[in-house]
Design an enzyme around this catalytic site. Structure first.
Site, PDB file in Angstrom:
ATOM      1  N   HIS A 175      -9.676   1.308  -1.630  1.00 22.19           N
ATOM      2  CA  HIS A 175      -8.232   1.268  -1.405  1.00 22.19           C
ATOM      3  C   HIS A 175      -7.578   0.767  -2.680  1.00 22.19           C
ATOM      4  CE1 HIS A 175      -4.361   0.936   0.145  1.00 22.19           C
ATOM      5  NE2 HIS A 175      -4.554   0.207   1.236  1.00 22.19           N
TER       6      HIS A 175
ATOM      7  N   CYS B 237       0.791  -1.231   0.000  1.00 21.01           N
ATOM      8  CA  CYS B 237       0.000   0.000   0.000  1.00 21.01           C
ATOM      9  C   CYS B 237       0.821   1.278   0.000  1.00 21.01           C
ATOM     10  CB  CYS B 237      -0.951  -0.010   1.192  1.00 21.01           C
ATOM     11  SG  CYS B 237      -1.898  -1.538   1.328  1.00 21.01           S
TER      12      CYS B 237
ATOM     13  N   HIS C  48      -4.288   7.643   5.543  1.00 21.60           N
ATOM     14  CA  HIS C  48      -4.357   6.320   4.923  1.00 21.60           C
ATOM     15  C   HIS C  48      -5.764   5.761   5.088  1.00 21.60           C
ATOM     16  CE1 HIS C  48      -2.845   2.689   3.218  1.00 21.60           C
ATOM     17  NE2 HIS C  48      -3.079   1.961   4.298  1.00 21.60           N
TER      18      HIS C  48
END
Length: 389
Positions: free
Chosen positions: A319, A159, A285
């Protein structure tokens, strides 16, 4: 160690909100999520953020590299045509680097190829694992399409994959290896990723709710962004600092106190030579899992207190994994250019234990510096600090 700010002379973005800056900005301003049905069958319920734009075909000489990430890259480069032209006038080809991030690369192409093999006993004609699946294939395509021949590589740290290239660009330019770097990243939806996060118990059955008391998991999205970072040039914004850390607390869970996340944020501030009060907004995030949002909330509260407005944009796009760092850096650039901040979609009712100021309404204001957080498996943490030009 301080490094001089770098010019961000152009950027391009594509995700579930739309295929370019205008479409993405309009969706953010309307508070409209791009999350919806997964575009392929799965044996469990969830939603995803898929791209719904016509992607160009690669030129004939690059047809062996044709896959969804490469076509997204070509689509993004079309939006960067003018800033890239100016960069090529300023710098020699060998002084322009390419550093991109991805976590899935061409996995979707390999899934389709394997399905063909299962049905017919042979891989489909034209399938090339090296050119259509491997991480380096994306850099090959971008280099060939742009003419950039400087140092080039791919980062794959899940990520944070497309946030870490900003740090690479800083170091390459500071070392006088290059004068400009095309940074960013792209990830596409594939069955492997969705099934993997489902196996971890991390997927939400409905739209994700970052920082909400009712959050129950993430949604996966696809998309990408490319950003042109130069030593000097017609800056739309500045890359001021990049803070990085790797706490290695757990293979998939964040440190419960967010120690590595806090360290990355503090390192970004230290590199810029500023205090926490100089940050006007944080793009978090904020994945929507219980553990991640709690850890990140603690880290932000420790460094910044509860004054700076915090937004997670994953309620809009899902995401996007290896594309998230670059996409959310672009969202941060939009805040600087528009002097406007989106709402953190899905955050209400807020989790009262987070101790941070989550912005549940869009707002205009004075935004000079925005910090964009990306945190990954294994405790890999990156905070990208961008400043108004």
């Amino acid at each position: 160690m301080g490094l001089p700010p770098l010019s961000i002379t152009g950027y391009a973005v594509c995700n579930a909100l739309g295929g370019d800056r205008a479409a993405v900005l309009a969706a953010l301003m309307e508070g409209r999520s791009g999350l919806g049905e997964v575009p392929f069958p799965l044996p469990f319920p969830t939603v995803a953020g898929s791209i719904d734009v016509d992607l160009p075909e690669l030129p004939p000489e690059l047809e062996p590299w044709s896959n969804r990430p490469s076509r997204i890259a070509m689509h993004l480069l079309g939006q960067l045509e003018e800033p890239l032209r100016r960069a090529r006038e300023r710098w020699r080809p060998e002084r322009i680097g390419v550093v991109l991030g991805t976590s899935t690369s061409g996995a979707d192409a390999t899934e389709r190829a394997y399905a063909h093999f299962a049905r017919h006993g042979a891989l489909p004609a034209g399938y090339d694992f090296r050119k259509q699946h491997t991480f380096g294939a994306l850099v090959d395509v971008v280099g060939r399409l742009t003419g950039a021949t400087g140092p080039a590589w791919v980062v794959s740290t899940t990520c944070t994959s497309s946030a870490k290239p900003f740090g690479s660009a800083q170091r390459m330019i500071a070392s006088d290896l290059v004068d400009a770097v095309i940074v960013g990243g792209i990830d596409t939806l594939c069955s492997m990723t969705l099934r993997g996060f489902h196996a971890l118990g991390a997927l939400s059955r409905s739209t994700c709710k970052p920082f909400s008391a009712q959050r129950d998991g993430i949604n996966i999205g696809e998309g990408g962004a490319l950003i042109l970072v130069e030593r000097s040039g017609d800056a739309r914004a500045l890359l001021e600092a990049v803070g990085e850390s790797s706490d290695a607390y757990h293979i998939s869970a964040p440190h419960p106190q967010g120690l590595g996340a806090g360290l990355a944020m503090r390192r970004a501030l230290e590199q810029a030579g500023i205090g926490p009060e100089a940050i006007d907004h944080i793009n978090a995030h904020g994945t929507g899992t219980r553990l991640n949002d709690t850890a990140e909330g603690k880290a932000i509260a420790e460094v910044f207190g509860d004054e700076v407005p915090v937004v997670s944009t994953k309620g809009y796009t899902g995401h996007t994994l290896g594309g998230a760092g670059a996409i959310e850096a672009v969202f941060s650039l939009l805040v600087l250019e528009e002097q406007w901040m989106p709402a953190s979609l899905g955050a209400e009712p807020l989790d009262p234990e987070l101790g941070i100021r989550v912005a549940t309404e869009a707002a205009r204001g004075r935004f000079t510096r925005v910090l964009s957080n990306s945190f990954a498996f294994g405790g890999n943490n990156v905070s990208v600090l961008v400043r108004a030009a």
